[in-house]
Design a protein around this motif. Structure first.
Motif, short mmCIF file in Angstrom:
data_model
loop_
_atom_site.label_atom_id
_atom_site.label_comp_id
_atom_site.label_asym_id
_atom_site.label_seq_id
_atom_site.Cartn_x
_atom_site.Cartn_y
_atom_site.Cartn_z
N ALA A 1 0.83 -1.21 0.00
CA ALA A 1 0.00 0.00 0.00
C ALA A 1 0.86 1.25 0.00
CB ALA A 1 -0.93 -0.01 1.22
N ALA A 2 1.96 1.23 0.76
CA ALA A 2 2.86 2.39 0.79
C ALA A 2 3.44 2.67 -0.59
CB ALA A 2 3.97 2.14 1.80
N LYS A 3 3.88 1.61 -1.27
CA LYS A 3 4.42 1.78 -2.62
C LYS A 3 3.35 2.25 -3.59
CE LYS A 3 8.07 -1.70 -2.08
NZ LYS A 3 8.55 -3.03 -2.52
N ALA A 4 2.13 1.76 -3.39
CA ALA A 4 1.03 2.17 -4.27
C ALA A 4 0.77 3.67 -4.17
CB ALA A 4 -0.23 1.38 -3.92
N LEU A 5 0.86 4.22 -2.97
CA LEU A 5 0.68 5.65 -2.80
C LEU A 5 1.77 6.43 -3.54
CD1 LEU A 5 -0.24 6.00 0.99
CD2 LEU A 5 -1.78 6.05 -0.97
N ALA A 6 3.01 6.00 -3.37
CA ALA A 6 4.13 6.71 -3.98
C ALA A 6 4.09 6.62 -5.50
CB ALA A 6 5.45 6.15 -3.46
N ASN A 7 3.58 5.49 -6.02
CA ASN A 7 3.61 5.25 -7.47
C ASN A 7 2.27 5.51 -8.15
OD1 ASN A 7 6.29 4.39 -7.22
ND2 ASN A 7 5.67 2.28 -6.80
N ASP A 8 1.30 6.07 -7.41
CA ASP A 8 -0.04 6.31 -7.96
C ASP A 8 -0.66 5.04 -8.53
OD1 ASP A 8 -0.24 9.00 -7.32
OD2 ASP A 8 0.75 9.65 -9.16
N ASP A 9 -0.40 3.92 -7.88
CA ASP A 9 -0.97 2.63 -8.29
C ASP A 9 -2.27 2.43 -7.52
OD1 ASP A 9 -1.51 0.11 -9.15
OD2 ASP A 9 0.31 -0.82 -8.35
N HIS A 10 -3.32 3.09 -8.00
CA HIS A 10 -4.55 3.17 -7.23
C HIS A 10 -5.25 1.83 -7.07
CE1 HIS A 10 -4.43 7.44 -9.07
NE2 HIS A 10 -3.68 7.36 -8.00
#
Length: 256
Positions: free
Chosen positions: A120-129
């Motif tokens: 989830a943390a990486k998803a926020l940084a990478n806009d991987d909604h």
């Protein structure tokens, strides 16, 4: 590393709160009582790089502040509003995992510390909604306006008793103004969406939902009202996953 506040200045500004003087309460369901944790200014953790904190994380805070300036007043969420709010709730939940759950110490003490959802943390940084779909976000209305939070382990349906059960799933609740907002998460890799059930009195945070559509929830929050279903997983899988994660983290020197 820089400090990340539980409630940023943009959020506090739109809600009319002074971080230096507003007291943040913490609800302890086991004791059925509210304790005053600290002034909002003190609710922070030094955990993120300055570049991120002043960059995409700052943008995330301002986007959420814009939503919270309108949504509590009755304006339904748009698609963009819903995404901005869910992104902010994810970030805030991860901060609570570190402040309350000792997530930074997981690889030293995996039994008594929560596992943070790195996906989830990486998803926020990478806009991987799409990765945020594995979390659950829900809300209810609040009659008594207050600034309050709760954090802990939701009810877990487990395939068997393992000593890691209390670390794999977390729930946080934020009471801000006239709404309470829930974030429920399972940090296990490969955990599929749909296994989380928010409390019955809440409504899923989604496009088209307005605060006036929400049912009135209780004045305080018991995180065990949320349910995370781990029964599709075997105890051996859960235990093996944590053993591998602990070894890997130790080799990288995490948690020190």
């Amino acid at each position: 590393m820089s400090k990340e506040h539980l409630l940023s200045r943009p959020i506090c500004d739109v809600l009319g709160m002074d971080r230096a003087t507003t007291t943040l309460g913490r609800f302890d369901a086991a004791q059925n009582t509210v304790t005053s944790a600290a002034a909002l200014e003190q609710a922070s953790v030094r955990t993120v790089c300055t570049t991120c904190n002043n960059g995409w994380m700052n943008d995330l805070e301002h986007a959420a502040a814009d939503v919270l300036s309108r949504w509590p007043n009755g304006q339904p969420l748009s698609d963009a509003d819903s995404l901005a709010l869910r992104r902010w709730l994810t970030k805030t939940h991860l901060v609570l995992c570190m402040i309350e759950g000792g997530a930074r110490n997981f690889f030293n003490d995996p039994v008594n510390s929560v596992l943070i959802n790195a996906t989830a943390a990486k998803a926020l940084a990478n806009d991987d909604h799409a990765r945020l779909d594995a979390l659950a976000f829900a809300a209810a209305r609040v009659v008594d306006r207050t600034v309050l939070y709760a954090f802990g382990t939701p009810t877990i349906k487990s395939p068997g008793q393992t000593k890691f059960n209390n670390t794999v799933a977390t729930a946080s609740v934020l009471f801000l103004g006239n709404v309470q907002m829930w974030t429920i998460d399972c940090a296990l890799p490969m955990y599929e969406p749909g296994g989380i059930t928010p409390p019955a009195f809440t409504t899923t945070i989604a496009s088209g939902v307005g605060v006036n559509d929400l049912a009135v929830g209780p004045s305080y929050a018991d995180v065990t009202d949320a349910v995370v279903d781990l029964t599709p997983l075997t105890p051996e899988f859960v235990a093996g996953l944590f053993k591998a994660a602990t070894i890997a983290g130790s080799e990288r020197g995490e948690g020190t």
